[in-house]
Motif scaffolding. Structure first.
Motif, short mmCIF file in Angstrom:
data_model
loop_
_atom_site.label_atom_id
_atom_site.label_comp_id
_atom_site.label_asym_id
_atom_site.label_seq_id
_atom_site.Cartn_x
_atom_site.Cartn_y
_atom_site.Cartn_z
N THR A 58 43.14 56.02 42.24
CA THR A 58 41.89 56.42 42.89
C THR A 58 41.60 57.90 42.70
N GLN A 106 37.89 55.67 47.98
CA GLN A 106 39.35 55.67 47.90
C GLN A 106 39.95 54.97 49.11
N ALA A 107 39.49 55.36 50.30
CA ALA A 107 40.01 54.76 51.52
C ALA A 107 39.71 53.26 51.54
N TRP A 152 41.93 51.41 48.87
CA TRP A 152 43.33 51.32 49.28
C TRP A 152 43.52 50.37 50.44
N HIS A 182 49.43 62.59 42.44
CA HIS A 182 49.72 63.99 42.71
C HIS A 182 49.38 64.33 44.16
N ASP A 183 48.74 63.39 44.83
CA ASP A 183 48.18 63.67 46.13
C ASP A 183 49.21 63.33 47.22
N LEU A 219 49.18 63.93 50.37
CA LEU A 219 48.61 63.40 51.60
C LEU A 219 48.34 61.91 51.46
N LEU A 220 47.83 61.51 50.28
CA LEU A 220 47.54 60.10 50.05
C LEU A 220 48.83 59.28 50.07
N ARG A 243 50.30 58.73 53.34
CA ARG A 243 49.50 57.77 54.07
C ARG A 243 49.88 56.32 53.75
N ILE A 244 50.08 56.03 52.46
CA ILE A 244 50.16 54.61 52.08
C ILE A 244 51.55 54.14 51.68
#
Lengths: 198, 307
Positions: free
Chosen positions: A151, A159-160, A163, A182-183, A185-186, A189-190
């Protein structure tokens, strides 16, 4: 029944080894994050696990993969650049149904509109194409999904949305996820587990 | 006066439906945007909202079946085919969105070097390669040998040199490692401080607000809000348009809250507000007429309810 890479190693030509003697295992239904700097071989690792290449050392074992890689592979990979993952001369309808025929609820959940199906890849945006690539990869025989910066090219709302849809399907069908990103935070989250790479 | 001024830009595509029958699909309608010298304007928004099309329209590289109306002015002059030929790749530079814009049969080093480049540009590029963490050996590689992140850095280094007065950066950072993103952003910032105008197209809002002066939010081919970058904070209370708020709250670091539905495709010929069917506060008047842009708290917004 897990996707497993044992002692695998990879390098391009005579270049430096990107990784060697590397072990990785993904259980059905779990979501694993893979984080590392660009050029460290994350995508190459994904390609080995998905069966696009044979590792130079070690081996990849996948439950249900046919010995000579024919038919629908239980490990599906979604690439960072969707425009390079589809045939530019095929209409989206043909691209979408290459492996299986996605049903209407799935297309709806991913926000794929009917009129896209008549278009060609260069008439869709990167985000629209990526949704099609995701639908293509979520066939009934998919046991593991490798999401390589899946995403990265999408806006936050999409994206949200995507996912949430993918995680829901993955948990319902017990699909194992490898999330390359690379994210931080993402991934926080998942994913239930994060592997630093490179 | 703004260096780049886009007024009433509309773009539509001519498509074949059946046999020789054609239909026109409008993807962007009456878009207004201006970028001043020394300013970074970030364009964020939904995927497929026309962010890249805007970049392509400015550069004059829309596909052959695209029709556009409205005007694009550069330094006060109408940016037509003739003027573009003079400025493109010289004063106006594009950082393309995708790796497919590189010539697959040329080594990276030789395709970065254009006819206009002298020694100064070459050494500047060398410095930039170093800053972004690309080794010297990358010059000798072919595009297929680059990883996703490396390719982005190569694309950034195509345009980001001091000769440029206007840089259109179309999604320059996705797939890059955070440290390299910071490096690329600071380079754009530096160019802006030297007087360059930067149109920074991205969906990475966090990156956008780090360097941009103003942020334009695009939805379904229209600018729904232009806000100072500092308004993107907290729960997004400062933001004017409901879509901007939704975008802010959907970030993995904020709430990761999706909203239902998807962006309308313009071929549906909507009468009212483009966001109405996904908006919590939509009323009947939202369905009948598309709100005109209006000034609000130091920004612009296209929403009847924004306060």
């Amino acid at each position: 029944m897990r996707l497993e890479g044992k002692g695998i190693g990879w390098r391009y030509g005579n270049g430096p080894w990107l990784f060697s003697d590397y072990d990785i295992a993904i259980q059905p239904g779990e979501s694993v994050g893979l984080i590392g700097p660009s050029g460290s071989g994350k995508t190459s690792l994904g390609r080995l696990l998905a069966g696009y290449e044979k590792p130079l050392t070690g081996e990849v074992s996948v439950p249900g993969r046919s010995p000579n890689h024919t038919g629908y592979d239980p490990v599906q990979m979604i690439f960072q650049h969707p425009e390079r993952a589809v045939n530019p001369r095929w209409s989206m309808a043909r691209t979408l149904t290459e492996g299986w025929s996605p049903d209407a609820p799935l297309l709806d959940a991913l926000g794929i509109k009917d009129d896209w199906l008549r278009r060609y890849p260069n008439e869709l945006s990167g985000g629209e194409l990526q949704r099609c690539c995701i639908a293509r990869a979520l066939g009934p025989n998919t046991k593991f999904l490798i999401a390589d910066e899946m995403t990265t090219m999408l806006d936050a709302v999409t994206q949200a949305q995507i996912w949430h849809t993918v995680l829901e399907i993955a948990s319902k069908r017990q699909i194992g996820l490898l999330v390359i990103s690379h994210d931080h935070l993402l991934v926080n989250r998942i994913c239930s587990r994060i592997i630093p790479f490179g | 006066m703004a260096l780049l001024e886009v007024t009433q830009l509309s773009i539509s595509f001519l498509q074949y439906t059946k046999g020789s029958r054609q239909q026109t699909v409008t993807v962007m309608e009456n878009l207004d945007l201006a970028v001043n010298e020394g300013e970074i304007v970030a364009v964020v928004g939904a995927s497929g909202s026309g962010k890249s099309l805007l970049a392509h329209a400015i550069m004059g590289i829309l596909p052959a079946n695209a029709v556009y109306s409205g005007s694009i002015r550069y330094g006060g002059e109408l940016l037509d085919e003739h003027l573009l030929r003079q400025y493109r790749g010289n004063e106006i530079a594009l950082v393309p969105q995708s790796v497919t814009y590189l010539n697959p049969l040329m080594r990276v080093g030789s395709q970065l070097q254009t006819k206009l480049d002298g020694k100064a540009q070459a050494s500047e590029r060398k410095g930039l390669f170093k800053r972004l963490g690309l080794g010297e050996h990358v010059n000798r590689l072919f595009p297929f040998q680059l990883s996703g992140g490396m390719a982005r850095k190569v694309l950034v280094s195509t345009a980001a040199h001091s000769r440029s007065r206007l840089i259109i950066a179309d999604e320059p950072t996705p797939g890059m490692h955070p440290a390299d993103v910071a490096e690329a952003l600071s380079h754009f910032k530096q160019l802006a401080e030297e007087g360059c105008a930067v149109l920074f197209i991205t969906h990475d809002i966090e990156a956008a607000i780090q360097i941009a002066n103003r942020v334009a939010v695009i939805y379904a081919g229209a600018v729904v809000e232009v806000a100072p970058a500092s308004d993107f904070q907290g729960e997004g209370e400062q933001l004017r348009h409901p879509y901007s708020k939704a975008l802010w709250q959907a970030l993995p670091g904020n709430g990761f809250i999706p909203i239902a539905g998807s962006q309308p495709s313009k071929s549906m010929d909507l009468q009212g507000c483009l966001f109405a069917d996904r908006c919590m506060s939509a009323v009947d008047s939202c369905m009948s007429k598309q709100p005109e842009p209006r000034q609000l708290r130091g920004g612009t917004v296209r929403c009847l309810h924004a306060t």
